[in-house]
Design an enzyme around this catalytic site. Structure first.
Site, mmCIF file in Angstrom:
data_model
loop_
_atom_site.group_PDB
_atom_site.id
_atom_site.type_symbol
_atom_site.label_atom_id
_atom_site.label_comp_id
_atom_site.label_asym_id
_atom_site.label_seq_id
_atom_site.Cartn_x
_atom_site.Cartn_y
_atom_site.Cartn_z
ATOM 1 N N VAL A 242 0.858 -1.199 0.000
ATOM 2 C CA VAL A 242 0.000 0.000 0.000
ATOM 3 C C VAL A 242 0.885 1.237 0.000
ATOM 4 O O VAL A 242 1.801 1.364 0.812
ATOM 5 C CB VAL A 242 -0.945 -0.007 1.226
ATOM 6 C CG1 VAL A 242 -1.674 1.322 1.357
ATOM 7 C CG2 VAL A 242 -1.935 -1.146 1.111
ATOM 8 N N ALA A 324 -6.214 -13.171 23.706
ATOM 9 C CA ALA A 324 -6.774 -13.037 25.044
ATOM 10 C C ALA A 324 -6.383 -14.221 25.934
ATOM 11 O O ALA A 324 -5.979 -14.038 27.090
ATOM 12 C CB ALA A 324 -8.293 -12.931 24.949
ATOM 13 N N HIS A 449 -20.696 -39.857 17.268
ATOM 14 C CA HIS A 449 -21.140 -39.774 15.878
ATOM 15 C C HIS A 449 -22.588 -39.287 15.833
ATOM 16 O O HIS A 449 -23.408 -39.739 16.628
ATOM 17 C CB HIS A 449 -21.050 -41.159 15.236
ATOM 18 C CG HIS A 449 -21.600 -41.190 13.834
ATOM 19 N ND1 HIS A 449 -20.887 -40.670 12.772
ATOM 20 C CD2 HIS A 449 -22.773 -41.656 13.339
ATOM 21 C CE1 HIS A 449 -21.608 -40.820 11.669
ATOM 22 N NE2 HIS A 449 -22.759 -41.417 11.980
HETATM 23 C C1 LIG Z 1 -10.956 -6.808 16.528
HETATM 24 C C2 LIG Z 1 -10.226 -7.727 17.459
HETATM 25 C C3 LIG Z 1 -10.676 -9.007 17.642
HETATM 26 C C4 LIG Z 1 -10.015 -9.865 18.496
HETATM 27 N N1 LIG Z 1 -10.494 -11.129 18.657
HETATM 28 C C5 LIG Z 1 -9.844 -11.980 19.468
HETATM 29 C C6 LIG Z 1 -10.339 -13.282 19.686
HETATM 30 O O1 LIG Z 1 -11.376 -13.666 19.140
HETATM 31 N N2 LIG Z 1 -9.665 -14.110 20.508
HETATM 32 C C7 LIG Z 1 -8.512 -13.698 21.140
HETATM 33 O O2 LIG Z 1 -7.920 -14.490 21.875
HETATM 34 N N3 LIG Z 1 -8.025 -12.468 20.968
HETATM 35 C C8 LIG Z 1 -8.662 -11.590 20.156
HETATM 36 N N4 LIG Z 1 -8.188 -10.326 20.011
HETATM 37 C C9 LIG Z 1 -6.994 -9.936 20.764
HETATM 38 C C10 LIG Z 1 -7.344 -9.593 22.212
HETATM 39 O O3 LIG Z 1 -8.321 -8.586 22.217
HETATM 40 C C11 LIG Z 1 -6.104 -9.151 22.957
HETATM 41 O O4 LIG Z 1 -5.116 -10.143 22.845
HETATM 42 C C12 LIG Z 1 -6.418 -8.921 24.433
HETATM 43 O O5 LIG Z 1 -7.422 -7.964 24.599
HETATM 44 C C13 LIG Z 1 -5.153 -8.472 25.165
HETATM 45 O O6 LIG Z 1 -5.437 -8.418 26.518
HETATM 46 P P1 LIG Z 1 -4.610 -7.470 27.506
HETATM 47 O O7 LIG Z 1 -5.204 -7.697 28.848
HETATM 48 O O8 LIG Z 1 -3.160 -7.666 27.314
HETATM 49 O O9 LIG Z 1 -4.902 -5.969 27.012
HETATM 50 P P2 LIG Z 1 -6.197 -5.141 26.643
HETATM 51 O O10 LIG Z 1 -7.361 -6.002 26.402
HETATM 52 O O11 LIG Z 1 -5.774 -4.216 25.573
HETATM 53 O O12 LIG Z 1 -6.515 -4.323 27.965
HETATM 54 C C14 LIG Z 1 -5.633 -3.389 28.486
HETATM 55 C C15 LIG Z 1 -6.386 -2.582 29.524
HETATM 56 O O13 LIG Z 1 -5.463 -1.766 30.232
HETATM 57 C C16 LIG Z 1 -5.983 -0.468 30.388
HETATM 58 N N5 LIG Z 1 -4.822 0.410 30.545
HETATM 59 C C17 LIG Z 1 -3.821 0.625 29.661
HETATM 60 N N6 LIG Z 1 -2.874 1.406 30.199
HETATM 61 C C18 LIG Z 1 -3.284 1.707 31.443
HETATM 62 C C19 LIG Z 1 -2.727 2.467 32.504
HETATM 63 N N7 LIG Z 1 -1.527 3.040 32.387
HETATM 64 N N8 LIG Z 1 -3.421 2.570 33.660
HETATM 65 C C20 LIG Z 1 -4.637 1.978 33.801
HETATM 66 N N9 LIG Z 1 -5.190 1.237 32.836
HETATM 67 C C21 LIG Z 1 -4.528 1.089 31.685
HETATM 68 C C22 LIG Z 1 -6.778 -0.252 29.115
HETATM 69 O O14 LIG Z 1 -7.739 0.783 29.285
HETATM 70 C C23 LIG Z 1 -7.418 -1.628 28.932
HETATM 71 O O15 LIG Z 1 -8.612 -1.734 29.651
HETATM 72 C C24 LIG Z 1 -8.855 -9.429 19.183
HETATM 73 C C25 LIG Z 1 -8.396 -8.124 19.012
HETATM 74 C C26 LIG Z 1 -9.074 -7.273 18.172
HETATM 75 C C27 LIG Z 1 -8.579 -5.869 18.017
#
Ligand SMILES: Cc1cc2nc3c(=O)[nH]c(=O)nc-3n(C[C@H](O)[C@H](O)[C@H](O)COP(=O)(O)OP(=O)(O)OC[C@H]3O[C@@H](n4cnc5c(N)ncnc54)[C@H](O)[C@@H]3O)c2cc1C
Length: 470
Positions: A242, A324, A449
């Site tokens: 792109v 997740a 099955h």
């Molecule tokens: C469209 C989409 C679809 C997806 N589908 C899937 C799926 O089907 N299955 C799967 O396994 N994964 C999926 N994922 C990936 C999954 O969403 C992520 O891997 C997961 O959310 C990561 O979890 P996490 O706890 O590391 O962070 P996050 O879910 O990003 O959460 C981080 C949290 O920390 C908070 N935060 C950040 N910095 C600070 C701070 N300094 N102080 C206080 N709070 C803070 C944020 O507000 C947020 O609430 C998908 C992602 C996307 C974008």
């Protein structure tokens, strides 16, 4: 009142952080969960896993109704979508689970603290201070800190999301179903949205920089997905670089090059799905000894960073898939280690991948190419869903199960599924690999099955040319 010193303070309430908090509470640790947003659940619950799967379910039902005549349904031709109600249902699911998380925090005696958390440096006398902004409290003290700040969608240089240029956030709450959509990137996020909007009637085009869709998957899975997407009328270009995204009166124009040939296509909207960047800036990492590699935090097998008493889990961690369930298990490992209980380290080859496009993809372990690269003498079993009776019943014949095994001992090295319920079926493969089952063990496992899971039995038999149904 003396200031509370928590056993663990967790920064970020996504699936990594909230899972860690719940297990910490269960293990009797005094726990604080710090979240900057008004709701718990992070990307996954609010703008990731859950809303996308809700829309994918709508898409699946709609596809079945569109093919209603085949199922003996009549008068289905006039069925239309009520986009407002679809959005309402999606939000209802999110709200229900966000409430559920609040309940689980209360149940496990986790203190939820509103505010933006920042590391302030090494512990002093064994106690860390997390600075808080935007909430009622100014700081929190804890013997251990877990950083789980998650990730954000990467953007093309110089661009910002708006009504035409979308990330996973905007594309989930569009006012109307777009007539046309260009999806840049064919990882899980890209192919899932392509699948959703194609089912809803959008003209979809995927642009992928690498030579194949879903490039982390086994090559045969990519090939099958490309075949089915072509059949579904989803346009696509691979090896596409792109060069420019411009706004037009009607929406956007994307200029890209394939094989040295430049072309421009137009659409109402463009979705940028080129990966997720770790949220590791502006959280005080520079005040610690934490090692960061291209933005990702380096950890050991217990999710410990290089700064004593500080752990990292979830999407910010180097070398783990941004999923997740990977982050959730990392959270359990971290807090179990903090509690001094026996811990099983994560084996990265046993983390399933799950992509919920139509057809779904589920995979675990080594691809055929990676197994060969690792020096294994590889024996492959492959069974198509066309030969599975349940697949006929549910009207979903695309795809196959492929087992990559080691020729010498029959060790299961990897399982790659594309087809109906692939994201559910993969659990059997993960369990088998976790228990170090061989292909022969699977061959002697009785499967009910008629089920789609029987395709796993046939696939294992096919490693030795003994599949019953093909
Ligand atoms: C469209 C989409 C679809 C997806 N589908 C899937 C799926 O089907 N299955 C799967 O396994 N994964 C999926 N994922 C990936 C999954 O969403 C992520 O891997 C997961 O959310 C990561 O979890 P996490 O706890 O590391 O962070 P996050 O879910 O990003 O959460 C981080 C949290 O920390 C908070 N935060 C950040 N910095 C600070 C701070 N300094 N102080 C206080 N709070 C803070 C944020 O507000 C947020 O609430 C998908 C992602 C996307 C974008």
């Amino acid at each position: 009142m003396p200031e509370t010193i928590y056993d663990v303070a967790i920064i970020g309430s996504g699936p990594a952080g909230y899972t860690a908090a719940i297990r910490a509470g269960q293990l009797g640790l005094k726990t604080a969960l710090i979240e900057k947003d008004a709701v718990l659940g992070g990307t996954c619950l609010h703008v990731g896993c859950i809303p996308t799967k809700a829309l994918l379910f709508n898409a699946e039902v709609f596809d079945h109704v569109k093919e209603g005549a085949e199922l003996g349904l009549e008068n289905t031709a006039g069925v239309t979508l009520n986009w407002g109600n679809i959005q309402k249902r999606k939000q209802g699911i999110i709200d229900k689970h966000a409430k559920g998380l609040q309940f689980l925090m209360r149940k496990n005696k986790v203190d939820v603290v509103r505010g933006y958390g920042k590391l302030t440096g090494p512990a002093s006398g064994g106690v860390h201070t997390v600075a808080l902004e935007g909430g009622e409290q100014k700081s929190i003290k804890a013997k251990n800190v877990i950083l789980s700040s998650g990730s954000v969608a990467r953007m093309l240089p110089g661009m910002a999301a708006d009504e035409q240029i979308l990330t996973n956030i905007e594309v989930l709450s569009l006012k109307d179903i777009p007539k046309s959509l260009i999806v840049i990137g064919s990882g899980a996020v890209g192919v899932e949205f392509a699948s959703i909007y194609k089912s809803f009637g959008t003209d979809v085009t995927i642009l992928e920089m690498l030579p194949r869709y879903v490039p982390v998957e086994d090559e045969e899975v990519s090939k099958e997905l490309a075949r089915v997407y072509r059949k579904r009328g989803i346009n696509g270009f691979v090896s596409a670089r792109v060069e420019k995204v411009e706004k037009t009166k009607a929406g956007v124009a994307v200029t890209f090059t394939v094989d040295g040939k430049q072309q421009t296509i137009e659409a109402e909207k463009v979705l940028i799905a080129i990966g997720r960047a770790p949220r590791t800036e502006n959280v005080g990492i520079e005040k610690t000894k934490i090692k960061v590699e291209r933005g990702y935090v380096e950890v050991d097998g217990y999710m410990r960073t290089a700064e004593p008493g500080i752990y990292a889990i979830g999407d910010i961690v180097a070398g783990y898939p941004q999923l997740a369930h990977s982050g959730a298990m990392a959270g359990i490992v971290a807090v179990t280690h903090i509690a001094g209980k026996p811990v099983k380290k994560i084996n990265k080859l046993r983390i399933p991948g799950a992509t919920y496009c139509h057809p779904e993809i589920g995979s675990v372990g080594l691809t055929e190419a990676k197994a060969k690269e690792a020096g294994y003498e590889v024996k492959i079993g492959k069974f198509p869903f066309t030969a599975n009776s349940r697949a006929s019943i549910v009207g979903a014949h695309e795809g196959f199960i492929k087992i990559v095994s080691d020729a010498k001992y029959g060790e299961i090295l990897g399982v790659h599924i594309i087809g109906p319920q692939a994201t559910e079926l993969i659990a059997e493969a993960v369990t088998a690999m976790e228990l170090e089952a061989t292909v022969e063990d699977l061959m002697w496992t009785i499967h009910a099955h008629p089920t789609l899971a029987e395709a796993m039995l046939d696939a294992s038999n096919s490693v030795y040319g003994l599949a019953i149904n093909a």
